[in-house]
Motif scaffolding. Structure first.
Motif, PDB file in Angstrom:
ATOM      1  N   ALA A 177       0.828  -1.206   0.000  1.00  0.00           N
ATOM      2  CA  ALA A 177       0.000   0.000   0.000  1.00  0.00           C
ATOM      3  C   ALA A 177       0.863   1.257   0.000  1.00  0.00           C
ATOM      4  CB  ALA A 177      -0.943  -0.008   1.202  1.00  0.00           C
ATOM      5  N   ARG A 178       1.927   1.247   0.769  1.00  0.00           N
ATOM      6  CA  ARG A 178       2.816   2.404   0.780  1.00  0.00           C
ATOM      7  C   ARG A 178       3.513   2.576  -0.566  1.00  0.00           C
ATOM      8  NH1 ARG A 178       5.726   2.164   6.836  1.00  0.00           N
ATOM      9  NH2 ARG A 178       4.226   3.553   7.831  1.00  0.00           N
ATOM     10  N   TYR A 179       3.935   1.463  -1.175  1.00  0.00           N
ATOM     11  CA  TYR A 179       4.575   1.541  -2.487  1.00  0.00           C
ATOM     12  C   TYR A 179       3.636   2.193  -3.497  1.00  0.00           C
ATOM     13  CZ  TYR A 179       6.627   0.175  -6.936  1.00  0.00           C
ATOM     14  OH  TYR A 179       7.145   0.205  -8.205  1.00  0.00           O
ATOM     15  N   ASN A 180       2.384   1.754  -3.493  1.00  0.00           N
ATOM     16  CA  ASN A 180       1.422   2.305  -4.452  1.00  0.00           C
ATOM     17  C   ASN A 180       0.937   3.693  -4.061  1.00  0.00           C
ATOM     18  OD1 ASN A 180       0.712   0.233  -6.675  1.00  0.00           O
ATOM     19  ND2 ASN A 180       0.877  -0.994  -4.826  1.00  0.00           N
ATOM     20  N   SER A 181       1.307   4.135  -2.848  1.00  0.00           N
ATOM     21  CA  SER A 181       1.062   5.519  -2.432  1.00  0.00           C
ATOM     22  C   SER A 181       2.297   6.384  -2.683  1.00  0.00           C
ATOM     23  CB  SER A 181       0.700   5.565  -0.948  1.00  0.00           C
ATOM     24  OG  SER A 181      -0.475   4.828  -0.681  1.00  0.00           O
ATOM     25  N   ARG A 182       3.297   5.785  -3.356  1.00  0.00           N
ATOM     26  CA  ARG A 182       4.552   6.443  -3.715  1.00  0.00           C
ATOM     27  C   ARG A 182       5.430   6.752  -2.509  1.00  0.00           C
ATOM     28  NH1 ARG A 182       2.792  10.472  -8.734  1.00  0.00           N
ATOM     29  NH2 ARG A 182       1.810   8.849 -10.010  1.00  0.00           N
ATOM     30  N   ASP A 183       5.209   6.036  -1.426  1.00  0.00           N
ATOM     31  CA  ASP A 183       6.070   6.155  -0.249  1.00  0.00           C
ATOM     32  C   ASP A 183       7.097   5.034  -0.312  1.00  0.00           C
ATOM     33  OD1 ASP A 183       7.273   6.399   2.210  1.00  0.00           O
ATOM     34  OD2 ASP A 183       5.499   5.824   3.385  1.00  0.00           O
ATOM     35  N   LEU A 184       8.130   5.221  -1.149  1.00  0.00           N
ATOM     36  CA  LEU A 184       9.107   4.155  -1.357  1.00  0.00           C
ATOM     37  C   LEU A 184       9.927   3.853  -0.104  1.00  0.00           C
ATOM     38  CD1 LEU A 184      10.363   4.908  -4.993  1.00  0.00           C
ATOM     39  CD2 LEU A 184       8.522   3.404  -4.244  1.00  0.00           C
ATOM     40  N   PRO A 185      10.395   4.853   0.626  1.00  0.00           N
ATOM     41  CA  PRO A 185      11.133   4.520   1.862  1.00  0.00           C
ATOM     42  C   PRO A 185      10.266   3.745   2.859  1.00  0.00           C
ATOM     43  CG  PRO A 185      11.548   6.792   1.223  1.00  0.00           C
ATOM     44  CD  PRO A 185      10.427   6.304   0.351  1.00  0.00           C
ATOM     45  N   GLY A 186       9.000   4.150   2.996  1.00  0.00           N
ATOM     46  CA  GLY A 186       8.105   3.436   3.904  1.00  0.00           C
ATOM     47  C   GLY A 186       7.872   2.006   3.455  1.00  0.00           C
ATOM     48  N   ALA A 187       7.726   1.822   2.132  1.00  0.00           N
ATOM     49  CA  ALA A 187       7.528   0.474   1.598  1.00  0.00           C
ATOM     50  C   ALA A 187       8.751  -0.392   1.882  1.00  0.00           C
ATOM     51  CB  ALA A 187       7.256   0.540   0.094  1.00  0.00           C
ATOM     52  N   ILE A 188       9.939   0.143   1.635  1.00  0.00           N
ATOM     53  CA  ILE A 188      11.169  -0.617   1.875  1.00  0.00           C
ATOM     54  C   ILE A 188      11.278  -1.001   3.351  1.00  0.00           C
ATOM     55  CG2 ILE A 188      13.698  -0.452   1.921  1.00  0.00           C
ATOM     56  CD1 ILE A 188      13.422   1.282  -0.673  1.00  0.00           C
ATOM     57  N   ASP A 189      10.949  -0.064   4.238  1.00  0.00           N
ATOM     58  CA  ASP A 189      10.995  -0.370   5.676  1.00  0.00           C
ATOM     59  C   ASP A 189      10.046  -1.515   6.027  1.00  0.00           C
ATOM     60  OD1 ASP A 189      12.861   1.596   6.109  1.00  0.00           O
ATOM     61  OD2 ASP A 189      11.426   3.083   6.837  1.00  0.00           O
ATOM     62  N   ASP A 190       8.844  -1.489   5.437  1.00  0.00           N
ATOM     63  CA  ASP A 190       7.869  -2.541   5.746  1.00  0.00           C
ATOM     64  C   ASP A 190       8.298  -3.891   5.195  1.00  0.00           C
ATOM     65  OD1 ASP A 190       6.055  -1.222   7.356  1.00  0.00           O
ATOM     66  OD2 ASP A 190       4.795  -0.570   5.704  1.00  0.00           O
ATOM     67  N   TYR A 191       8.794  -3.912   3.976  1.00  0.00           N
ATOM     68  CA  TYR A 191       9.259  -5.185   3.417  1.00  0.00           C
ATOM     69  C   TYR A 191      10.418  -5.730   4.249  1.00  0.00           C
ATOM     70  CZ  TYR A 191       6.538  -4.033  -0.792  1.00  0.00           C
ATOM     71  OH  TYR A 191       5.529  -3.715  -1.691  1.00  0.00           O
ATOM     72  N   THR A 192      11.282  -4.840   4.711  1.00  0.00           N
ATOM     73  CA  THR A 192      12.415  -5.256   5.536  1.00  0.00           C
ATOM     74  C   THR A 192      11.932  -5.895   6.838  1.00  0.00           C
ATOM     75  OG1 THR A 192      13.826  -3.523   4.593  1.00  0.00           O
ATOM     76  CG2 THR A 192      14.489  -4.454   6.730  1.00  0.00           C
ATOM     77  N   GLU A 193      10.910  -5.298   7.431  1.00  0.00           N
ATOM     78  CA  GLU A 193      10.373  -5.857   8.673  1.00  0.00           C
ATOM     79  C   GLU A 193       9.708  -7.203   8.414  1.00  0.00           C
ATOM     80  OE1 GLU A 193      10.161  -5.934  12.681  1.00  0.00           O
ATOM     81  OE2 GLU A 193      11.087  -4.354  11.467  1.00  0.00           O
ATOM     82  N   ALA A 194       8.997  -7.318   7.280  1.00  0.00           N
ATOM     83  CA  ALA A 194       8.359  -8.592   6.935  1.00  0.00           C
ATOM     84  C   ALA A 194       9.409  -9.684   6.750  1.00  0.00           C
ATOM     85  CB  ALA A 194       7.528  -8.432   5.665  1.00  0.00           C
ATOM     86  N   ILE A 195      10.533  -9.324   6.114  1.00  0.00           N
ATOM     87  CA  ILE A 195      11.624 -10.277   5.898  1.00  0.00           C
ATOM     88  C   ILE A 195      12.276 -10.664   7.225  1.00  0.00           C
ATOM     89  CG2 ILE A 195      13.953 -10.491   4.928  1.00  0.00           C
ATOM     90  CD1 ILE A 195      12.849  -8.731   2.555  1.00  0.00           C
ATOM     91  N   LYS A 196      12.404  -9.704   8.113  1.00  0.00           N
ATOM     92  CA  LYS A 196      12.983  -9.979   9.428  1.00  0.00           C
ATOM     93  C   LYS A 196      12.151 -11.020  10.179  1.00  0.00           C
ATOM     94  CE  LYS A 196      14.330  -7.593  13.704  1.00  0.00           C
ATOM     95  NZ  LYS A 196      14.360  -6.274  14.401  1.00  0.00           N
TER      96      LYS A 196
END
Length: 280
Positions: A62-81
């Motif tokens: 949702a953040r990626y499609n809201s053009r919040d790329l840093p927020g999207a990267i942070d969320d994917y990183t947490e999901a991977i963690k």
């Protein structure tokens, strides 16, 4: 979707601590185009259960499609963690990193996604894009070829491999790939435009114009196809047709500098020196 949202509303009313219901309602809202509503639901799910990898992953989307790329990267990183075996989270973080300009980081993520799931055609395709943008054209072809092997119906992979063949000077290889992309998806305007460019560079001006015609028929807002057809028409001696195409390209995309340049050349050759100067 609205019925699903109504059911999730009721589930949350009955159990306000049910994180899964917030995640599911977030997905339904996301699919309905309500990105702020989806993010709000994922926020609540994470507040209830900070170890919910799906909530982080979906909020990343949702953040990626809201053009919040840093927020999207942070969320994917947490999901991977939380879930280090999530090939999809690596792949999607790679997309966000690539669109943030971090090509090495993107390639690393796609590689990890492929290591987890060697049958992940999209990860090969995406790594091919990043490798191509990094200048590794042989590596890009290898990735697109693997994506096609895993998914022989992958029209976009044929199209992209064709573009790399063209960059390497293999015009016939490029045309063969564009042919296959069009065969798989006859409505693929980009493949017609790309094949037109390859045909023009092979000396087939009329074949190129025919391809640009088809691309424009499929997508009447395709500024690049108008520009390319204008260039082909100009080089075929049709100056007025070229000017008409450049006019349309500029109307669709007023920031397309090359269209002004092309129109200026056509106007100059048509005797309109002042019009040419204005375009330049």
């Amino acid at each position: 979707k609205q019925g699903a949202i109504a059911d999730y509303n009721q589930a949350i009313k009955l159990n306000p601590q049910l994180a899964e219901a917030y995640v599911n309602r977030g997905v339904a809202r996301y699919d309905s185009g309500d990105l702020p509503g989806a993010i709000a639901d994922y926020n609540q799910a994470i507040k209830i259960n900070p170890q919910d990898a799906d909530a982080y992953y979906n909020r990343g989307l949702a953040r990626y499609n809201s053009r919040d790329l840093p927020g999207a990267i942070d969320d994917y990183t947490e999901a991977i963690k939380i879930n280090p075996q999530s090939a999809q989270a690596y792949n999607d973080r790679g997309i966000a990193r690539k669109n943030s300009g971090d090509l090495p980081g993107a390639i690393d993520d796609y590689t990890k996604a492929i290591k987890i799931n060697p049958q992940y055609a999209d990860a090969y395709y995406n790594r091919g894009i990043a490798r191509s943008d990094s200048g590794d054209l042989p590596g890009a072809i290898d990735d697109y070829t693997k994506a096609i092997k895993l998914n022989p119906q992958y029209a976009e992979a044929y199209n992209n491999r064709g573009a790399v063949h063209a960059d390497l000077g293999d015009k016939q290889g490029a045309i063969a790939d564009y042919n296959q992309a069009i065969k798989l998806n006859p409505q693929f305007a980009g493949a017609y435009n790309n094949r037109g460019f390859a045909r023009f560079n092979s000396g087939d001006k009329q074949g190129a114009i025919a391809d640009y015609n088809q691309a424009i028929k499929i997508n009447p807002q395709f500024a690049d196809a108008y520009f390319n057809r204008g260039f082909a028409r100009f080089n075929s001696g049709d100056k007025q047709g070229a000017i008409d195409d450049y006019n349309q390209a500029i109307k669709i995309n007023p920031q397309l500098a090359l269209a002004y340049l092309g129109r200026g050349l056509a106007r100059y050759d048509s005797g309109d020196k002042q019009g040419a100067i204005a375009d330049y």
